[in-house]
Design a protein around this motif. Structure first.
Motif, PDB file in Angstrom:
ATOM      1  N   SER A  70      -0.316  -1.573 -19.053  1.00  0.00           N
ATOM      2  CA  SER A  70       0.501  -2.713 -18.893  1.00  0.00           C
ATOM      3  C   SER A  70       0.625  -3.172 -17.573  1.00  0.00           C
ATOM      4  O   SER A  70       0.867  -4.359 -17.502  1.00  0.00           O
ATOM      5  CB  SER A  70       2.102  -2.348 -19.415  1.00  0.00           C
ATOM      6  N   GLU A  71       0.302  -2.257 -16.466  1.00  0.00           N
ATOM      7  CA  GLU A  71       0.017  -2.802 -15.273  1.00  0.00           C
ATOM      8  C   GLU A  71      -1.109  -2.530 -14.908  1.00  0.00           C
ATOM      9  O   GLU A  71      -1.597  -1.456 -14.047  1.00  0.00           O
ATOM     10  CB  GLU A  71       1.171  -2.175 -14.355  1.00  0.00           C
ATOM     11  N   PRO A  72      -2.159  -3.416 -14.984  1.00  0.00           N
ATOM     12  CA  PRO A  72      -3.697  -3.402 -14.771  1.00  0.00           C
ATOM     13  C   PRO A  72      -3.843  -3.083 -13.261  1.00  0.00           C
ATOM     14  O   PRO A  72      -3.369  -3.406 -12.335  1.00  0.00           O
ATOM     15  CB  PRO A  72      -4.150  -4.833 -15.151  1.00  0.00           C
ATOM     16  N   PRO A  73      -4.716  -1.859 -13.124  1.00  0.00           N
ATOM     17  CA  PRO A  73      -4.945  -1.216 -11.768  1.00  0.00           C
ATOM     18  C   PRO A  73      -5.381  -2.475 -10.709  1.00  0.00           C
ATOM     19  O   PRO A  73      -5.155  -2.578  -9.734  1.00  0.00           O
ATOM     20  CB  PRO A  73      -5.735  -0.187 -11.992  1.00  0.00           C
ATOM     21  N   SER A  74      -6.229  -3.422 -11.195  1.00  0.00           N
ATOM     22  CA  SER A  74      -6.868  -4.280 -10.536  1.00  0.00           C
ATOM     23  C   SER A  74      -5.564  -5.452  -9.883  1.00  0.00           C
ATOM     24  O   SER A  74      -5.601  -5.809  -8.811  1.00  0.00           O
ATOM     25  CB  SER A  74      -7.630  -5.192 -11.193  1.00  0.00           C
ATOM     26  N   LEU A  75      -4.616  -5.450 -10.690  1.00  0.00           N
ATOM     27  CA  LEU A  75      -3.517  -6.210 -10.182  1.00  0.00           C
ATOM     28  C   LEU A  75      -2.586  -5.394  -9.159  1.00  0.00           C
ATOM     29  O   LEU A  75      -2.232  -5.835  -8.011  1.00  0.00           O
ATOM     30  CB  LEU A  75      -2.569  -6.585 -10.991  1.00  0.00           C
ATOM     31  N   VAL A  76      -2.592  -3.962  -9.281  1.00  0.00           N
ATOM     32  CA  VAL A  76      -1.821  -3.248  -8.388  1.00  0.00           C
ATOM     33  C   VAL A  76      -2.525  -3.073  -7.300  1.00  0.00           C
ATOM     34  O   VAL A  76      -2.115  -2.953  -6.172  1.00  0.00           O
ATOM     35  CB  VAL A  76      -1.767  -1.708  -8.965  1.00  0.00           C
ATOM     36  N   MET A  77      -4.024  -3.036  -7.130  1.00  0.00           N
ATOM     37  CA  MET A  77      -4.896  -3.013  -6.227  1.00  0.00           C
ATOM     38  C   MET A  77      -4.563  -4.225  -5.144  1.00  0.00           C
ATOM     39  O   MET A  77      -4.713  -4.060  -3.841  1.00  0.00           O
ATOM     40  CB  MET A  77      -6.387  -2.834  -6.254  1.00  0.00           C
ATOM     41  N   ALA A  78      -4.446  -5.268  -5.694  1.00  0.00           N
ATOM     42  CA  ALA A  78      -4.207  -6.609  -4.851  1.00  0.00           C
ATOM     43  C   ALA A  78      -2.868  -6.324  -4.081  1.00  0.00           C
ATOM     44  O   ALA A  78      -2.937  -6.974  -2.985  1.00  0.00           O
ATOM     45  CB  ALA A  78      -3.931  -7.784  -5.996  1.00  0.00           C
ATOM     46  N   THR A  79      -1.982  -5.771  -4.666  1.00  0.00           N
ATOM     47  CA  THR A  79      -0.784  -5.574  -3.968  1.00  0.00           C
ATOM     48  C   THR A  79      -0.884  -4.674  -2.980  1.00  0.00           C
ATOM     49  O   THR A  79      -0.704  -4.890  -1.800  1.00  0.00           O
ATOM     50  CB  THR A  79       0.443  -5.256  -4.906  1.00  0.00           C
ATOM     51  N   VAL A  80      -1.752  -3.368  -3.354  1.00  0.00           N
ATOM     52  CA  VAL A  80      -1.739  -2.486  -2.186  1.00  0.00           C
ATOM     53  C   VAL A  80      -2.569  -3.238  -0.953  1.00  0.00           C
ATOM     54  O   VAL A  80      -2.344  -2.860   0.147  1.00  0.00           O
ATOM     55  CB  VAL A  80      -2.618  -1.198  -2.898  1.00  0.00           C
ATOM     56  N   LEU A  81      -3.872  -4.023  -1.299  1.00  0.00           N
ATOM     57  CA  LEU A  81      -4.493  -4.566  -0.231  1.00  0.00           C
ATOM     58  C   LEU A  81      -3.493  -5.494   0.631  1.00  0.00           C
ATOM     59  O   LEU A  81      -3.838  -5.423   1.798  1.00  0.00           O
ATOM     60  CB  LEU A  81      -5.572  -5.023  -0.949  1.00  0.00           C
TER      61      LEU A  81
END
Ligand SMILES: *[C@@H]1O[C@H](CO)[C@@H](O)[C@H](O)[C@H]1NC(C)=O
Ligand SMILES: *[C@@H]1O[C@H](CO)[C@@H](O)[C@H](O)[C@H]1NC(C)=O
Length: 773
Positions: free
Chosen positions: A109-120
């Protein structure tokens, strides 16, 4: 005086126009008193009218009470401005260490690619990298998320220098590359395409690994962290995992220009089926402990995993509060608003929270500070860990672990702090850290901090600091509001009710302001009453408001008109369009008769300990058609669910009542005049106008987002039932009162009379009803 001012790192400015506001509020208050006075002194003697009237009185009492509560945050809101240049001049790069916590729960439900954009975007903050540490808590304990982080580490080595060199904003690569305007500087074009290519490659790899749910063997050999996962690990049953991907010392990880990168840590706290994990609060507390042995920064920033940083200077912005010499030592946390992308121009589902962000939170700031809303918040580590405010407390801004010992040792030490049993017999989740046991744990954590003597600050910078993904369908909006109102309502009914916990510790206006969201849910019942009963009254010929000729009509007109003019002004000055405000009124109604109603029912069911099943609202993932309709601002229904039936029934009922009522007024002449029913016609008419998109969705639209036929059928059924019941009730009442009257008039009448009386007044429908049964 001026030298004092010059020293300050931030200023506080009052909202303008408060004298006018207070005058307006005073007149509305007088209006409300008159209105209630009229209601209370003119209760009809008997019949259906009496019950309806008393109900109106109850609803109006509630609305008045709620209006008074909401005045607390509108009385004298304030704005804060910061001076980042003064901060730079005074401190240079001698700034405190900052730890950033991001929580994610589930790679599906929280796609890692989206989470990584946040982390970056967080890694790329304009802040000394050796003082910045980012922790991702993965409550899914998923190798897929770890893999995505490993990929992001590699990409960061190119992304960070690129951002720095070209001063890029926003620094989430997803948001940056989604902007259509390419980099203008032609010499940078090549680099732009290169970095874009790297980013797209990374996203493709992450998405395909997530899709296959498997990290290829040849990748797993690249980092020893992958060996933490074996076939037995599930999201609910695994050992603690702490992996420092970048250690911030520059040993193995420097960017492509040789600069140090911020520390980056992956944390999956231990999960065992027999231990309760306390959701996000549990994850936050594990992060507080884990970070204390890795970086131990005195400032902690907490953001949701879908909330990227839209402004690379936010940390420095927040530090202007903490490092201010006069006020800084009192401040426990600095809260930023929740902003969303994907909002349409006219805000069809009214999710932008504009009024809350621009006015209500600023109003709370006046009285001691906003609550903590769980994301976009900078905390002082010490207060989050339970410290009370004392005048002589001095923060050691220089603290923090800069030279790390062996990575392996540190990781082992950190793992011991992330076990299930660590918190046994401790105050974690109670006096220390984020509190456990409530769905909106952030709010009570923030309130508890304020009750320990601290202040908080609300900062709404001109350039939005954090951007999240807002709901883009009606179902998602209803669900989100249901969660919020239910969580806040259950807090209001608990020992953490702002009036109880804040008693003697925070000011009364602060307690009132903090209760606004807790009282969202109970608004549902009076609202439901107000949109049903006056309309039915119109149809049945029961007047519920003063006549046009009566002087009492003045407050009944004045209060709603002035309130709505003010609300439109507030909306427009907070950034809504006028149409957006109008849409907001529709959503106000929809939320109250669906989300809030469910919230009340669910909370009561839970309080009674009946079950925790409750209502489930199921949002669905949006398809292409839906996105298009969303952009065109057409309301999306599409599937049949009970909340749509409520919305449709209320809309239809008002239409029927308006038409029926007007017909009777025109046909009956003497008995029912427009004079006597003017306000009911007006109210019902407004409800019909605001519901026009609902009628369209029921009867005229052909697309897949229309209200399904089954829902329309159900609502027609409901309306018929309501009309039928209402007919039954009034006839019954009439019959009863006539009978009573005749009875007393002819006490000594004969039995025959009695019989004929019965026959004469016996309502025919009851026979029909009996026959049907
Ligand atoms: C929301 O915005 C993102 C990027 O800003 C975009 O990729 C996505 O398609 C949007 N979703 C909808 C439903 O509009
Ligand atoms: C991010 O900040 C920029 C610059 O102020 C602003 O124009 C933009 O609207 C912000 N993004 C969102 C989604 O609000």
């Amino acid at each position: 005086m001026t030298s004092e001012m010059e020293k300050r790192l931030f200023t506080t400015e009052k909202f303008g126009g408060r004298a006018l506001y207070k005058l307006h509020a005073a007149t509305v208050f007088v209006g409300i008193c008159m209105l209630l006075c009229y209601r209370a002194t003119r209760v009809p003697a008997a019949g259906a009218g009496r019950a309806a009237w008393l109900g109106m009185l109850a609803a109006e009492l509630w609305f008045s009470f709620y209006w008074v509560i909401t005045q607390s945050v509108r009385w004298c809101p304030i704005r804060r401005h910061t001076f980042k240049d003064k901060l730079a001049a005074r401190y240079g790069e001698r700034l405190p260490c900052v730890d950033i916590f991001v929580c994610t729960a589930d790679p599906q439900s929280e796609p890692p690619s989206l989470v990584m954009a946040t982390v970056l975007s967080l890694l790329a903050y304009n802040y000394p990298p050796e003082k910045l540490s980012i922790y991702l808590s993965d409550d899914g304990g998923s190798i897929l998320t770890f893999y995505a982080m490993w990929e992001a580490t590699a990409f960061a080595k190119h992304w960070l220098p690129f951002c720095r060199r070209h001063n890029i904003e926003p620094r989430s690569p997803a948001a940056y590359f989604a902007q259509s305007n390419m980099h203008h500087d032609p010499s940078a074009l090549q680099e732009w395409s290169f970095v874009k290519g790297l980013y797209e490659g990374m996203i493709e790899r992450i998405d395909s690994v997530v899709k296959s749910s498997k990290v290829p063997e040849e990748i797993r050999v690249n980092h020893k962290g992958f060996s933490e996962w074996n076939i037995r690990i599930t999201s609910k049953d695994h050992q603690p995992i702490v992996q420092i991907l970048i250690d911030g010392k520059g040993n193995d990880a420097v960017d492509s220009e040789g600069n140090v990168l911020p520390t980056l840590v992956y944390v999956a706290r231990e999960k065992r089926p027999q231990y309760h994990h306390n959701f996000k609060a549990g994850a936050m507390n594990a992060l507080i402990r884990v970070s204390s042995v890795i970086s131990n920064g005195p400032i902690i920033l907490n953001v949701d995993c879908d909330m990227y940083s839209n402004s690379s200077d936010s940390i420095r912005d927040a530090l202007c509060f903490f490092l201010d010499e006069e006020m800084g030592h009192k401040i426990a946390f600095v809260q930023y608003p929740q902003n969303f992308n994907n909002m349409t121009k006219n805000n069809i589902y009214s999710f932008s929270l504009n009024a809350i962000n621009q006015v209500e939170m600023s109003g709370l700031d006046t009285w001691g500070g906003p609550m903590y809303i769980g994301t976009g918040c900078f905390h002082r580590r010490e207060t989050l860990c339970g410290r009370r405010f004392t005048k002589d407390y001095k923060e050691d801004w220089g603290r923090g672990i800069k030279t790390k010992k062996h990575i392996d040792q540190t990781q082992e030490k950190a793992k011991l702090l992330a076990t299930c049993t660590y918190e046994d017999n401790t105050q974690w989740g109670n006096e220390i850290g984020v509190k456990y046991g409530y769905p909106t744990e952030d709010v009570i954590t923030g309130l508890a901090i304020l009750c320990r003597g601290w202040q908080s600050v609300y900062r709404n910078p001109p350039r939005p600091a954090f951007i999240g993904v807002g709901p883009t369908t009606l179902a998602q909006t209803i669900l989100q509001h249901k969660r919020w109102c239910e969580g806040n309502f259950s807090i209001f009914l608990s020992k953490y009710c702002p009036f109880l916990i804040g008693h003697g510790k925070t000011s009364l206006p602060h307690q009132m302001g903090s209760s606004i969201y807790g009282l969202w849910a109970p608004n549902s019942l009076p609202t439901l009453y107000y949109v049903v009963i006056p309309s039915l009254g119109l149809l049945k010929g029961i007047p519920l408001f003063p006549e046009t000729m009566s002087p009492w009509i003045t407050p009944f007109m004045y209060v709603p008109i002035v309130k709505n003019i003010y609300s439109a002004y507030e909306g427009v000055s907070s950034g809504d369009t006028l149409k957006g405000w109008w849409n907001g009124q529709r959503m106000w109604l929809v939320r109250r008769i669906t989300s809030y109603l469910y919230g009340v029912i669910d909370t009561i069911i839970k309080l009674l300990g009946l079950s925790n099943m409750g209502f489930a609202v199921s949002p669905k993932v949006s398809g292409e058609d839906e996105s298009k309709r969303y952009e065109e601002e057409i309301m999306e229904f599409g599937m049949s669910s009970p909340e749509y039936a409520i919305i449709a029934s209320i809309a239809l009922l008002n239409l029927v009542c308006l038409v029926g009522g007007l017909y009777q007024i025109m046909a009956s002449g003497e008995n029912m005049t427009l004079n006597g029913f003017f306000l009911q016609v007006l109210l019902c008419g407004l409800l019909v106008i605001i519901n026009i998109p609902i009628y369209e969705a029921m009867f005229f639209r052909k697309d897949t987002g229309r209200i399904p036929f089954s829902v329309t059928q159900a609502s027609v059924g409901f309306v018929l039932l309501a009309l039928f019941l209402c007919r039954v009730k009034t006839r019954w009442n009439k019959a009863l009162s006539r009978r009573r009257y005749k009875y007393s008039a002819a006490v000594s009448s004969t039995g025959e009379n009695e019989k004929s009386l019965n026959a004469g007044t016996k309502p025919g429908y009851i026979c029909v009803w009996r026959k049907k049964r």
